[in-house]
Scaffold this active site. Structure first.
Site, PDB file in Angstrom:
ATOM      1  N   HIS A   1      43.138  36.055  35.070  1.00  0.00           N
ATOM      2  CA  HIS A   1      42.165  35.442  35.990  1.00  0.00           C
ATOM      3  C   HIS A   1      40.732  35.750  35.565  1.00  0.00           C
ATOM      4  O   HIS A   1      40.458  36.767  34.943  1.00  0.00           O
ATOM      5  CB  HIS A   1      42.431  35.813  37.457  1.00  0.00           C
ATOM      6  CG  HIS A   1      42.104  37.219  37.856  1.00  0.00           C
ATOM      7  ND1 HIS A   1      42.789  37.890  38.844  1.00  0.00           N
ATOM      8  CD2 HIS A   1      41.157  38.091  37.432  1.00  0.00           C
ATOM      9  CE1 HIS A   1      42.263  39.085  39.000  1.00  0.00           C
ATOM     10  NE2 HIS A   1      41.274  39.249  38.159  1.00  0.00           N
TER      11      HIS A   1
ATOM     12  N   ASP B   1      32.349  36.680  43.161  1.00  0.00           N
ATOM     13  CA  ASP B   1      33.288  36.616  44.275  1.00  0.00           C
ATOM     14  C   ASP B   1      33.003  37.670  45.342  1.00  0.00           C
ATOM     15  O   ASP B   1      32.248  38.615  45.124  1.00  0.00           O
ATOM     16  CB  ASP B   1      34.735  36.755  43.764  1.00  0.00           C
ATOM     17  CG  ASP B   1      34.859  37.762  42.613  1.00  0.00           C
ATOM     18  OD1 ASP B   1      34.041  38.691  42.548  1.00  0.00           O
ATOM     19  OD2 ASP B   1      35.761  37.594  41.775  1.00  0.00           O
TER      20      ASP B   1
ATOM     21  N   ASN C   1      46.400  39.240  34.579  1.00  0.00           N
ATOM     22  CA  ASN C   1      47.119  37.958  34.597  1.00  0.00           C
ATOM     23  C   ASN C   1      46.263  36.811  34.068  1.00  0.00           C
ATOM     24  O   ASN C   1      46.602  35.648  34.236  1.00  0.00           O
ATOM     25  CB  ASN C   1      47.603  37.640  36.016  1.00  0.00           C
ATOM     26  CG  ASN C   1      46.440  37.477  37.007  1.00  0.00           C
ATOM     27  OD1 ASN C   1      45.279  37.542  36.621  1.00  0.00           O
ATOM     28  ND2 ASN C   1      46.769  37.272  38.272  1.00  0.00           N
TER      29      ASN C   1
ATOM     30  N   GLU D   1      43.004  32.607  40.091  1.00  0.00           N
ATOM     31  CA  GLU D   1      44.309  33.104  39.681  1.00  0.00           C
ATOM     32  C   GLU D   1      45.050  32.038  38.869  1.00  0.00           C
ATOM     33  O   GLU D   1      44.679  30.856  38.916  1.00  0.00           O
ATOM     34  CB  GLU D   1      45.123  33.456  40.937  1.00  0.00           C
ATOM     35  CG  GLU D   1      44.477  34.536  41.823  1.00  0.00           C
ATOM     36  CD  GLU D   1      44.641  35.953  41.258  1.00  0.00           C
ATOM     37  OE1 GLU D   1      44.693  36.122  40.013  1.00  0.00           O
ATOM     38  OE2 GLU D   1      44.701  36.898  42.054  1.00  0.00           O
TER      39      GLU D   1
HETATM   40  C1  F6R Z   1      35.593  40.745  40.022  1.00  0.00           C
HETATM   41  C2  F6R Z   1      36.216  39.753  39.160  1.00  0.00           C
HETATM   42  C3  F6R Z   1      37.533  39.994  38.515  1.00  0.00           C
HETATM   43  C4  F6R Z   1      37.528  41.218  37.618  1.00  0.00           C
HETATM   44  C5  F6R Z   1      38.903  41.425  36.977  1.00  0.00           C
HETATM   45  C6  F6R Z   1      38.964  42.669  36.141  1.00  0.00           C
HETATM   46  O1  F6R Z   1      34.316  40.294  40.448  1.00  0.00           O
HETATM   47  O2  F6R Z   1      35.649  38.743  39.005  1.00  0.00           O
HETATM   48  O3  F6R Z   1      37.871  38.863  37.758  1.00  0.00           O
HETATM   49  O4  F6R Z   1      36.565  41.075  36.619  1.00  0.00           O
HETATM   50  O5  F6R Z   1      39.873  41.501  37.987  1.00  0.00           O
HETATM   51  O6  F6R Z   1      38.825  43.773  36.984  1.00  0.00           O
HETATM   52  P1  F6R Z   1      38.814  45.266  36.376  1.00  0.00           P
HETATM   53  O7  F6R Z   1      37.604  45.370  35.559  1.00  0.00           O
HETATM   54  O8  F6R Z   1      38.761  46.136  37.614  1.00  0.00           O
HETATM   55  O9  F6R Z   1      40.069  45.413  35.606  1.00  0.00           O
END
Ligand code: F6R
Length: 268
Positions: A139, A67, A137, A144
């Site tokens: 995702h 992303d 959550n 989401e």
């Molecule tokens: C970012 C992504 C998100 C993160 C997730 C966990 O490229 O794809 O899905 O992997 O939000 O983020 P952290 O590791 O910061 O808790």
């Protein structure tokens, strides 16, 4: 799903790096799907160290990130491109022309980015190993809760919870995007293998829903129950909500003894 519970976040990163290294060993021109976020920082750190020790080379590899924020220029330090350059690409020997993120250039129509990105992934032969984190959550990427399980790379509006979770990366007066372009759930599911890393107690709820909950768009990560080759690496804190913990540890012992006898299995 293969569920491996390790004693610390550092062990999760070390084992994650081990699995990436093993893939690159058998397939030097591997196509990697990469993630950003705090969890992945120690994975990249581990991979950089192994590269500096001459244990791994990314020279022939290609990468596609999950992303990118919309409305943040690639040269903005808050962009995921900047994160990847800083934490990984500029510190190893990967050819940066072979590193891709779903970027929408200023003034261009963001709706066109998704289909183009999907095409690019297909032209590269598809993703060999997709690395994932998980949101509190549930995702994956920025898919989401309520994202279609059949979704493709597209624009997503981030939930308030995700914005709050990520606000720690932005200073008070800094622009914090609420839109992102993310690989879709169907895009992620096409990867040949998936490696999900989760650490810390704030992920325990999402992790148990992903592994032991029902398959539902309200926990997008639960779709991984339908993927044939998923490895989940957890530290003790992130595994804290699992009901079936004994079984996962028991299975790991069995798998290790099979590997001792027959080695790591690779598809021909
Ligand atoms: C970012 C992504 C998100 C993160 C997730 C966990 O490229 O794809 O899905 O992997 O939000 O983020 P952290 O590791 O910061 O808790």
């Amino acid at each position: 799903m293969e569920i491996i519970i390790l004693k610390s976040a550092a062990s999760v990163a070390a084992m994650g790096a081990e699995l990436v290294q093993e893939l690159i060993r058998v397939r030097p021109a591997a196509v990697l799907g990469l993630a950003t976020g705090s969890t992945q920082l120690s994975l990249y750190q581990e991979l950089v160290e192994r590269y500096l020790n001459g244990e791994i080379s990314f020279r022939q590899a290609t990468s596609f990130n999950l992303d990118e924020y919309l409305g943040v220029a690639a040269d903005d330090p808050q962009s995921y491109r900047a994160y990847m350059d800083r934490e990984f690409f500029d510190r190893v020997d990967i050819d940066k022309r072979q590193t891709f993120l779903p970027v929408c250039e200023q003034g261009k129509n963001p709706v066109r980015v998704g289909p183009r990105y999907e095409r690019k992934i297909r032209e590269a032969g598809g993703i060999d190993l997709q690395i994932l984190g998980i949101g509190a959550n549930g995702h994956i990427g920025f898919n989401e809760p309520s994202s279609s399980l059949g979704s493709r790379t597209r624009i997503k509006t981030l939930t308030r919870q995700t914005c709050e979770d990520n606000s720690r990366f932005f200073k008070g007066d800094e622009f914090q995007p609420v839109l992102a372009i993310t690989m879709g759930i169907a895009t992620i599911m096409e990867a040949r293998k998936i490696l999900l890393l989760a650490t810390g107690a704030n992920k325990a709820g999402a992790v148990s829903e992903m592994i032991e909950g029902p398959l539902t768009a309200m926990c997008p990560a639960s779709v991984l129950q339908m993927h044939e080759h998923v490895t989940v690496l957890l530290d003790e804190a992130a595994a804290g909500g699992l009901q079936n913990r004994d079984y996962y540890d028991w299975t790991r012992l069995q798998n290790e003894s099979l590997q001792d006898r027959f080695g790591v299995f690779h598809d021909e």
